[in-house]
Design an enzyme around this catalytic site. Structure first.
Site, PDB file in Angstrom:
ATOM      1  N   ARG A   1       0.686  -1.113   0.302  1.00 41.22           N
ATOM      2  CA  ARG A   1       0.099  -0.084  -0.281  1.00 41.22           C
ATOM      3  C   ARG A   1       1.206   1.416  -0.158  1.00 41.22           C
ATOM      4  NH1 ARG A   1      -3.461   0.913   4.890  1.00 41.22           N
ATOM      5  NH2 ARG A   1      -5.116  -1.334   4.670  1.00 41.22           N
TER       6      ARG A   1
ATOM      7  N   HIS B   1      -7.664  -4.786  -7.772  1.00 46.15           N
ATOM      8  CA  HIS B   1      -7.726  -4.296  -6.287  1.00 46.15           C
ATOM      9  C   HIS B   1      -9.218  -3.742  -5.953  1.00 46.15           C
ATOM     10  CE1 HIS B   1      -5.004  -1.646  -4.511  1.00 46.15           C
ATOM     11  NE2 HIS B   1      -6.015  -0.677  -4.694  1.00 46.15           N
TER      12      HIS B   1
ATOM     13  N   TYR C   1     -18.247  10.433 -15.273  1.00 43.22           N
ATOM     14  CA  TYR C   1     -18.065  12.314 -16.468  1.00 43.22           C
ATOM     15  C   TYR C   1     -16.850  12.266 -16.969  1.00 43.22           C
ATOM     16  CZ  TYR C   1     -22.139  13.498 -13.710  1.00 43.22           C
ATOM     17  OH  TYR C   1     -23.221  12.904 -13.323  1.00 43.22           O
TER      18      TYR C   1
END
Length: 749
Positions: free
Chosen positions: A37, A83, A127
């Site tokens: 991470r 993921h 978008y």
């Protein structure tokens, strides 16, 4: 009736110490955070989430120049296949890769609203659209040629790369930020062309130190530009140890206006600073009157940054205006360097610049060897197939006959023409339309070219020097792509020395200049009143306390306090308590001994000379500038030992000294008999038997000696009337008839 449920046999229960269970689980969590991470891999400079985003975009064929695809599609595929940690986390990471103000070399080419330097959020992923950049293509180049290892994904349904081929120095070029368990990483962005030049030097001289590589890598190169003002020594230390920080300032210039007016225009701000928050902070400081040199601020930014700062007066120094802003706002930012990375993807380690680049170069060599071995296997397979094709071409009729007549044509072909299984399989899988292409010359030409390529590959695989030549060639290509003459490769951050400014002037610039009256009570309680207050009769004090000193000053003034221990203490008026009440003890602002008392408190104007004296009658002249200390503990000037103590201080303004003792005797002598010193016990001013010094005065013989009587009226004697007391330094003097019984001249500084 339903079936009766029979309880299952209880599973075997093991006793485990809570401490051991917690340690085991926390260690697993910590390792997961560190490796999967927070810390980037030293080889490709990526964390797992970024690596998976790029690989997912590769599978979607989102190469540079191809059509954009919805970010929602990319996020969904990455989350579903690689993921499984939430769509927003993936989208946030992808957005950062696309922001040209956050990433020095963006890996994602975004279309739509991907946020801005003001800190506004990007549009939702439904978008926006995205595809990869050329930098991302370099990182992935060769991934289909067995360049890197693959591992099963989280559910074992597919495979993902352990690391990317990394044909771009991404770790240092784009940097990384992360907080793990017990460790963190902070790597600022750098210039790719400079990194490539340093890497080429490292290939030529593998033992080169981080210090020697700074010939090429000058320091960080932030996407938002700015100016680094650290010394070369501190920059060198940071890159050698892998830990440090860089003081980065905004870039600004002065623009002249009409009729002598001018403004300051900020065109670049430090990396990771949100412009809107920066302007809000400056506006708050303006409202709180903490920026007295600044009149107004406004944001005129469009695509480029343009923050206009108006001074309160055209007469102020623009450098000083900016220094005050650098001190209080994020126009100067401290950007950390902590080169904590995963070595070989497994070991967290803080490395220097040389080791960091060495890891990248070693990875490029490993990728080269893997790709070469993969290509070698492909060529050998193709040569084997071509050998079979040549045999089939020369014996095409017999081959066709065997295929038509034999039930099992494969072993028959292998036996008839001594073919390998691969060759026989290739002939059988050949389409009829390919028969017209089977010309001997074409087969032999392809065979020749492939053998020449194979020879070159074998030469590379067999020589480490040739391998490094190939790596250097690859690095040069990257350097040319992002050279200093290219729009993306041109250095944006510059270096400069921090301008030297008078610290007193700088501190003064941070305080609004207003008139005040400083009031110090007899017992040491200090406060300031707004304005110059003449009438102090209405002031209240604590029980058994009264007025000690009162004088006019300004909020930017510095004060000097002379104490009975012979020390001078410096105070800032701006730090003293104001408003109503009795103030605060002055000992809160200085470290003055409990047995010491205040002799005098006054405004430090600089350049004056004082005559200071002790109770035993010793003293000397000292320059005011030699009395200013820099610490709370004060500056020892007059050396005294208990029970002796500092008793008097007076401004030197004249040519004669008058000294009066507690025995009411006075002596007058020329000022030039008193030496000037910076520190010491001084010389004897008046001789005593069973008395001590009470007060001193310096006066001009032409004007005569003056003093104040008990009623506060001005009294005096002319020079010719002082003949009875005129003598030399260290005389005992004569009784002072007519002078106040308090033995004080009533003079203040």
């Amino acid at each position: 009736m339903g079936k009766r449920l029979i309880p299952a046999e209880p599973a075997e229960i093991h006793d485990v110490q809570l401490r051991d269970a917690l340690e085991e689980r926390y260690l697993a969590y910590a390792l997961s955070t560190i490796m999967h991470r927070a810390l980037p891999d030293a080889r490709d400079g990526l964390k797992p989430v970024h690596r998976r985003i790029l690989y997912g975009m590769r599978l979607l064929r989102l190469d540079p120049g191809s059509a954009f695809k919805k970010s929602a599609k990319i996020v969904g595929d990455v989350m579903g296949s690689f993921h499984p940690h939430g769509d927003q986390a993936i989208y946030d990471a992808m957005v950062r890769l696309a922001q040209d103000f956050a990433s020095r070399y963006p890996l994602v080419d975004g279309q739509g609203n991907f946020g801005n330097i003001d800190g506004d959020n990007p549009a939702a992923y439904r978008y926006t659209e995205a595809r990869m950049t050329d930098v991302a293509r370099l990182l992935l180049e060769g991934i289909d040629e067995d360049a890197v290892e693959f591992r099963p994904n989280y559910d074992g349904q597919t495979r993902e790369p352990v690391v990317l081929p990394g044909g771009f120095p991404n770790l240092l070029a784009n940097g990384a930020q992360g907080i793990a368990v017990g460790m963190a990483t902070a790597i600022p962005p750098h210039n790719a062309a400079e990194l490539c030049d340093a890497a080429l030097h490292l290939i030529d001289k593998p033992d080169a130190t981080s210090k020697s590589l700074l010939r090429w890598v000058k320091g960080p190169d932030f996407p938002t530009g700015g100016i680094i003002i650290d010394s070369k020594e501190s920059i060198t230390e940071a890159y050698m140890t892998g830990r440090g920080a860089f003081r980065t300032r905004a870039k600004w210039n002065q623009e002249e206006g009409a009729r002598g007016t001018w403004v300051i225009v900020v065109t670049e701000i430090p990396w990771l600073v949100q412009k809107s928050r920066l302007i809000e902070k400056i506006a708050e400081l303006l409202n709180e009157k903490k920026l007295p040199l600044v009149g107004d601020i406004r944001d005129e930014s469009a695509e480029d940054i343009r923050v206009v700062i108006e001074p309160k007066s055209r007469n102020v120094d623009p450098e000083l205006v900016m220094e005050s802003l650098f001190k209080l706002t994020e126009l100067e930012s401290r950007i950390s360097l902590n080169l904590n990375v995963l070595i070989k993807g497994k070991i967290p380690k803080v490395v220097g610049l040389a080791e960091c680049l060495r890891e990248w170069l070693d990875h490029l060599r490993d990728v080269l060897l893997r790709r070469s071995a993969y290509r070698k296997a492909q060529i050998e397979h193709r040569l084997e197939v071509l050998g079979g094709y040549l045999i089939a071409y020369l014996n095409i009729d017999k081959v066709i006959k065997i295929i038509r007549t034999e039930d099992e044509p494969k072993p028959a072909l292998m036996k008839a023409f001594k073919l390998t299984e691969v060759q026989a399989e290739a002939i059988l899988n050949m389409r009829l339309r390919s028969l017209r292409k089977l010309e001997e010359m074409e087969i032999r030409t392809e065979d020749k070219n492939l053998r020449a390529e194979l020879k070159g590959i074998n030469a590379v695989l067999g020589s480490e020097a040739r391998q490094w030549e190939k790596v250097a060639e690859q690095v040069r290509t990257v350097r040319d792509m992002f050279g200093p003459k290219t729009p993306l490769g041109k250095r944006r951050t510059v270096f400069a020395d921090a301008p030297e400014h008078d610290l007193a002037a700088l501190e003064e610039s941070l305080v609004e200049r207003e008139p005040v009256t400083v009031v110090l009570s007899d017992k040491g309680w200090v406060r300031t009143l707004k304005g110059h207050v003449e009438d102090l009769s209405s002031l209240s004090f604590k029980t058994n306390d009264k007025l000690g000193f009162a004088f006019f000053a300004e909020t930017t003034s510095k004060l000097l306090l002379f104490a009975t221990n012979g020390k001078f203490y410096s105070l800032d008026v701006a730090k003293l308590p104001g408003g109503r009440g009795h103030g605060e003890p002055i000992r809160l602002f200085i470290d003055m001994e409990q047995d010491a008392a205040i002799v005098s408190l006054f405004v430090n104007t600089g350049g004056r000379k004082f005559l200071i004296a002790s109770h035993e009658g010793q003293g000397f002249i000292v320059n005011e500038d030699d009395c200013v200390g820099t610490t709370r503990k004060g500056k020892q000037v007059l050396n005294v030992e208990m029970p002796n103590e500092a008793k008097a201080i007076v401004t030197v303004a004249g040519d004669q000294v008058a000294v009066i003792g507690t025995n009411h005797k006075m002596v007058i002598f020329p000022l030039d008999q008193v030496p000037e010193m910076a520190r010491g016990r001084g010389v004897r001013l008046q001789k005593y038997k069973d008395a001590g010094l009470s007060d001193v005065a310096v006066f001009d013989s032409k004007a005569g000696l003056t003093w104040k009587d008990s009623a506060g009226r001005e009294q005096g004697l002319r020079w010719k009337d002082l003949s009875d007391w005129r003598g030399n330094r260290a005389d005992a003097g004569r009784l002072a008839h007519g002078l106040p019984k308090s033995n004080r001249f009533g003079r203040t500084i």
